[in-house]
Write an enzyme that holds these catalytic residues in place. Structure first.
Site, PDB file in Angstrom:
ATOM      1  N   ASP A  97      16.819 -15.484 -23.217  1.00  0.00           N
ATOM      2  CA  ASP A  97      16.458 -16.272 -24.395  1.00  0.00           C
ATOM      3  C   ASP A  97      16.950 -17.700 -24.191  1.00  0.00           C
ATOM      4  O   ASP A  97      17.265 -18.099 -23.068  1.00  0.00           O
ATOM      5  CB  ASP A  97      17.035 -15.642 -25.675  1.00  0.00           C
ATOM      6  CG  ASP A  97      18.547 -15.482 -25.623  1.00  0.00           C
ATOM      7  OD1 ASP A  97      19.195 -16.114 -24.744  1.00  0.00           O
ATOM      8  OD2 ASP A  97      19.100 -14.739 -26.447  1.00  0.00           O
ATOM      9  N   GLY A 123      12.286 -22.647   2.180  1.00  0.00           N
ATOM     10  CA  GLY A 123      11.174 -22.213   1.347  1.00  0.00           C
ATOM     11  C   GLY A 123      11.260 -20.724   1.063  1.00  0.00           C
ATOM     12  O   GLY A 123      12.152 -20.017   1.551  1.00  0.00           O
ATOM     13  N   HIS A 168      20.300 -19.039 -16.227  1.00  0.00           N
ATOM     14  CA  HIS A 168      21.700 -18.669 -16.441  1.00  0.00           C
ATOM     15  C   HIS A 168      21.928 -18.055 -17.820  1.00  0.00           C
ATOM     16  O   HIS A 168      23.067 -17.750 -18.179  1.00  0.00           O
ATOM     17  CB  HIS A 168      22.607 -19.884 -16.254  1.00  0.00           C
ATOM     18  CG  HIS A 168      22.753 -20.288 -14.826  1.00  0.00           C
ATOM     19  ND1 HIS A 168      23.400 -21.445 -14.427  1.00  0.00           N
ATOM     20  CD2 HIS A 168      22.334 -19.690 -13.677  1.00  0.00           C
ATOM     21  CE1 HIS A 168      23.370 -21.533 -13.105  1.00  0.00           C
ATOM     22  NE2 HIS A 168      22.732 -20.484 -12.629  1.00  0.00           N
ATOM     23  N   PRO A 189      22.606 -25.965  -4.869  1.00  0.00           N
ATOM     24  CA  PRO A 189      23.540 -26.585  -5.825  1.00  0.00           C
ATOM     25  C   PRO A 189      24.777 -25.707  -5.986  1.00  0.00           C
ATOM     26  O   PRO A 189      24.692 -24.480  -5.875  1.00  0.00           O
ATOM     27  CB  PRO A 189      22.726 -26.624  -7.131  1.00  0.00           C
ATOM     28  CG  PRO A 189      21.300 -26.494  -6.717  1.00  0.00           C
ATOM     29  CD  PRO A 189      21.310 -25.631  -5.489  1.00  0.00           C
ATOM     30  N   ASN A 244      26.685 -18.198  -0.288  1.00  0.00           N
ATOM     31  CA  ASN A 244      26.023 -16.924  -0.572  1.00  0.00           C
ATOM     32  C   ASN A 244      26.967 -15.728  -0.541  1.00  0.00           C
ATOM     33  O   ASN A 244      26.770 -14.756  -1.267  1.00  0.00           O
ATOM     34  CB  ASN A 244      24.884 -16.685   0.427  1.00  0.00           C
ATOM     35  CG  ASN A 244      23.663 -17.536   0.143  1.00  0.00           C
ATOM     36  OD1 ASN A 244      23.476 -18.020  -0.970  1.00  0.00           O
ATOM     37  ND2 ASN A 244      22.824 -17.730   1.153  1.00  0.00           N
ATOM     38  N   ARG A 248      18.481 -14.572  -9.035  1.00  0.00           N
ATOM     39  CA  ARG A 248      19.341 -15.443  -8.222  1.00  0.00           C
ATOM     40  C   ARG A 248      18.968 -15.346  -6.743  1.00  0.00           C
ATOM     41  O   ARG A 248      18.942 -16.348  -6.029  1.00  0.00           O
ATOM     42  CB  ARG A 248      20.807 -15.061  -8.418  1.00  0.00           C
ATOM     43  CG  ARG A 248      21.773 -15.902  -7.603  1.00  0.00           C
ATOM     44  CD  ARG A 248      23.220 -15.483  -7.855  1.00  0.00           C
ATOM     45  NE  ARG A 248      23.612 -15.693  -9.240  1.00  0.00           N
ATOM     46  CZ  ARG A 248      24.780 -15.323  -9.747  1.00  0.00           C
ATOM     47  NH1 ARG A 248      25.666 -14.704  -8.987  1.00  0.00           N
ATOM     48  NH2 ARG A 248      25.066 -15.547 -11.015  1.00  0.00           N
ATOM     49  N   HIS A 272      17.918 -18.516  -4.320  1.00  0.00           N
ATOM     50  CA  HIS A 272      18.634 -18.836  -3.088  1.00  0.00           C
ATOM     51  C   HIS A 272      17.721 -18.732  -1.870  1.00  0.00           C
ATOM     52  O   HIS A 272      17.941 -19.426  -0.870  1.00  0.00           O
ATOM     53  CB  HIS A 272      19.844 -17.913  -2.933  1.00  0.00           C
ATOM     54  CG  HIS A 272      21.022 -18.316  -3.759  1.00  0.00           C
ATOM     55  ND1 HIS A 272      22.257 -18.600  -3.229  1.00  0.00           N
ATOM     56  CD2 HIS A 272      21.155 -18.500  -5.099  1.00  0.00           C
ATOM     57  CE1 HIS A 272      23.103 -18.931  -4.192  1.00  0.00           C
ATOM     58  NE2 HIS A 272      22.447 -18.875  -5.344  1.00  0.00           N
TER      59      HIS A 272
END
Length: 339
Positions: A262, A79, A200, A170, A101, A69, A73
């Site tokens: 997975d 970039g 996720h 997002p 954040n 994550r 971010h």
């Protein structure tokens, strides 16, 4: 009225896809990265990062999701330049305390430990941006995910992008069109978006990010219904009561195998049980024309998901900032600009 609204949304969807190639070409012109960038200056860099990540994930498998994550971010703001790692100072406003954040990002100490090891091995050589990118790959691999080669040679930014966190990242309650637009703005395709969302399959989400979904607020404002089974809904409501004092309570985004990388995340979306609305939108939105097919594909074919995730992660990691490439540095401490 419903028909005209749907037609308008479909037009916007097609328009967003049509301009993708323009944004892609802009990002494609950024400075090239290479696989052997540290071959002579720090040949053990990959081994050092891997060993530290092995220790981190062994101590707590959730650390894999934290680093992944953190990398995402970082790359979506200025970039992949390590700007997300900067602490606030009198002269610099970092990204850590930005609304999107704050309380959402952890894992900074893991990067600190890796940086300290590398500074002992090859001082002033390996950028924090490169460390974070490699650590994200190793984090994925260590919990069962795919491997990919990581191009290197990023520089660290001397600035933070506090304001950009609000416009670029997002959010959990965002609609599909808006999410697509944010990925396209980074030079990433709809396919990249669906594949990268598969991250996720590990990690947790805070109650503040799924409260509207489970109490129907999103349905009330959008008219879109993404159903949850009654049993699952009851469980989530016990974790996340209506009162906002429970904002930081957490639930796994993939309740089937939260610590294993997975494709069960996509299988959950097929059942309408995605934890956060922006995930379920990939399958349930009336505009999920292309994304719905991709969700079904990855739910059925683990290999296809792994192959695309690897490819999309390389594209994500290649989002660079030309100004940082020219005027950036290799920080001695990932939290602070060099003095």
């Amino acid at each position: 009225m419903a028909f005209s609204l749907c037609t308008k949304n479909l037009f916007l969807y097609c328009l967003i896809l049509a301009i993708f190639s323009t944004f892609s070409s802009l990002h494609a012109s950024e400075p090239p990265l290479t696989l052997d960038y540290y071959k002579s200056t720090c040949p053990n860099v990959l081994d050092i990062v891997r060993k530290e990540m092995e220790c981190a994930v062994l101590s707590d498998p959730r650390n894999a999701a934290l680093i992944l994550r953190l990398h995402f971010h970082d790359c979506f703001v200025q970039g992949c330049d390590g700007s997300v790692l900067l602490d606030d100072t009198i002269t610099l406003r970092g990204e850590k305390k930005a609304p999107n954040n704050k309380n959402a990002l952890k894992g900074f100490r893991i990067i600190d430990r890796i940086k300290n090891k590398l500074e002992s091995e090859c001082p002033g050589t390996v950028s924090c941006a490169d460390i974070l990118t490699v650590a994200a790959r190793d984090a994925t691999l260590l919990v069962g995910g795919p491997y990919w080669d990581v191009p290197l040679g990023r520089k660290d930014s001397k600035t933070g992008g506090y304001e950009l966190t609000d416009t670029n990242l997002p959010t959990a309650d965002e609609g599909l069109l808006s999410i697509i637009a944010k990925f396209i703005d980074q030079g990433l395709s709809v396919t990249d978006m669906v594949a990268l969302s598969g991250a996720h399959t590990i990690g947790m989400a805070r109650c503040v990010n799924f409260r509207k979904r489970i109490y129907g607020d999103f349905v009330a404002t959008s008219g879109i219904t993404n159903p949850l089974s009654q049993q699952y809904l009851s469980k989530l409501k016990s974790v996340c009561p209506p009162l906002k004092g429970s904002d930081n309570n957490e639930s796994a985004m993939d309740y089937v195998s939260p610590n294993l990388f997975d494709n069960s995340y996509y299988q959950i979306l097929l059942r309408g049980e995605g934890l956060i609305n922006s995930d379920q939108e990939l399958y349930s939105s009336v505009l999920a024309i292309e994304t719905k097919k991709l969700v079904a594909k990855y739910a059925e074919n683990l290999v296809a998901f792994f192959e695309q995730f690897s490819e999309s992660m390389v594209k994500l990691g290649n989002i660079t900032n030309r100004d940082t490439y020219v005027n950036g540095e290799v920080r001695k401490n990932c939290r602070f600009v060099n003095t």
